[in-house]
Design a protein around this motif. Sequence first.
Motif, short mmCIF file in Angstrom:
data_model
loop_
_atom_site.label_atom_id
_atom_site.label_comp_id
_atom_site.label_asym_id
_atom_site.label_seq_id
_atom_site.Cartn_x
_atom_site.Cartn_y
_atom_site.Cartn_z
N MET A 1 1.08 -0.79 0.24
CA MET A 1 -0.15 -0.30 -0.11
C MET A 1 1.03 1.08 0.19
N LEU A 2 1.74 1.30 -0.33
CA LEU A 2 3.00 1.85 -0.14
C LEU A 2 2.88 3.38 -0.42
N ALA A 3 2.80 2.50 -1.85
CA ALA A 3 2.84 2.72 -3.74
C ALA A 3 1.25 4.19 -3.48
N LYS A 4 0.22 3.47 -2.69
CA LYS A 4 -0.91 4.72 -3.05
C LYS A 4 -0.47 5.37 -1.88
N LYS A 5 -0.11 5.09 -1.19
CA LYS A 5 0.25 6.30 0.35
C LYS A 5 1.32 7.24 -0.71
N ILE A 6 2.07 7.87 -1.99
CA ILE A 6 3.41 7.89 -2.05
C ILE A 6 2.63 9.21 -3.15
N ILE A 7 1.79 8.07 -3.70
CA ILE A 7 1.04 9.28 -4.66
C ILE A 7 0.25 9.77 -4.54
N ASN A 8 -0.92 9.61 -3.48
CA ASN A 8 -1.38 10.32 -2.67
C ASN A 8 -0.64 11.55 -2.25
N GLU A 9 0.49 11.67 -1.73
CA GLU A 9 0.88 12.69 -0.98
C GLU A 9 1.51 13.43 -1.90
N LEU A 10 1.75 12.87 -2.88
CA LEU A 10 2.85 13.32 -4.16
C LEU A 10 1.20 14.94 -4.81
N LYS A 11 -0.08 14.29 -4.72
CA LYS A 11 -0.91 15.18 -4.95
C LYS A 11 -1.44 15.62 -4.34
N ILE A 12 -1.15 15.56 -3.09
CA ILE A 12 -1.83 17.19 -1.57
C ILE A 12 -0.60 18.29 -2.17
N LEU A 13 0.83 17.64 -2.44
CA LEU A 13 1.49 18.86 -2.82
C LEU A 13 1.40 19.60 -4.31
N LEU A 60 10.53 -3.47 -4.02
CA LEU A 60 10.51 -2.80 -4.87
C LEU A 60 9.19 -3.63 -5.65
N SER A 61 8.61 -4.39 -4.99
CA SER A 61 7.62 -4.70 -5.59
C SER A 61 6.16 -3.08 -5.41
N GLU A 62 6.45 -2.58 -4.71
CA GLU A 62 5.60 -1.41 -4.52
C GLU A 62 5.94 -0.14 -5.38
N THR A 63 8.09 -0.35 -5.13
CA THR A 63 8.18 1.03 -6.52
C THR A 63 7.86 0.39 -7.83
N LYS A 64 7.52 -0.78 -8.29
CA LYS A 64 6.47 -0.94 -10.15
C LYS A 64 6.08 -0.48 -10.39
N LYS A 65 5.70 -0.28 -8.74
CA LYS A 65 3.98 0.39 -9.46
C LYS A 65 4.29 2.21 -9.24
N LEU A 66 4.67 2.51 -8.96
CA LEU A 66 5.27 4.22 -9.46
C LEU A 66 5.72 4.05 -10.43
N ILE A 67 7.00 3.43 -10.68
CA ILE A 67 7.36 3.66 -11.80
C ILE A 67 6.93 3.67 -12.90
N GLN A 68 6.16 2.66 -13.30
CA GLN A 68 5.55 2.55 -13.98
C GLN A 68 4.09 3.30 -14.50
N SER A 69 3.77 3.85 -13.17
CA SER A 69 2.60 5.21 -13.44
C SER A 69 2.78 6.30 -14.73
#
Length: 234
Positions: A1-13, A60-69
């Motif tokens: 769930m960290l990928a989703k959390k990171i994306i949400n934090e980016l969107k807030i900024l 890395l499995s969560e980072t994969k969700k980020l890098i493929q965004s």
Amino acid sequence: MLAKKIINELKILATEERKRTNEWFFKTEKGSYGYGDIFIGVTVPDIRKISKKFSSIISLSETKKLIQSPIHEVRLCALIILVNQYKNDNPDEIFDFYIQNISYINNWDLVDTSAPYITGDYFYRNTKKRNMMFEFSKSESLWIRRISIISTFYFIRNNEFSETLEIAKTLINDEQDLIHKAVGWMLREVYKRDEGLVKTFLRSNYDQLPRVMLRYTIEKMDKVERIQYLKGSF
């Protein structure tokens, strides 16, 4: 769930003003190199803060969700995380992950933020893998070709210049302005350390040198010498 959390934090900024600036700066209009890239409007310092916060705990499995965004800032966040992890974790695993996801490293800032510190370091330390760096310089992908030359920045910082000059020679007739700028930048970095080597390269290849590549290379010359090289009267 960290990928989703990171994306949400980016969107807030994210801000609409920054979104428009990023879209202009990275040429997202139709027909330009960044066409189709999606920005939400986050600054690089904010992306770095979030990357630092999560680098030590994300898999890395969560980072994969980020890098493929599809979102540019999310991919940049993933790459900064990878750079941070490469320094502290298993470099072989991070390198392999980077190569597996290389198609998502598809803008100049994504390349420049990551290539010297991951592929550059890895190719420098693993001589048997260096052939891959030279193969990259012949890729059909603009961004993979840029990875090849920017990776040599790590070599330059360690006072090894032959790789940069060889790849520069391969890319000298490249059609892309972003490659001309990247090669010129790396040649300028070599020039800071060995002026004679770069002057010899320029004289030997002057007739083929794209103007942008030449201008980037000679930025650190004094005015008189710079004019001589622009005119070819050396």
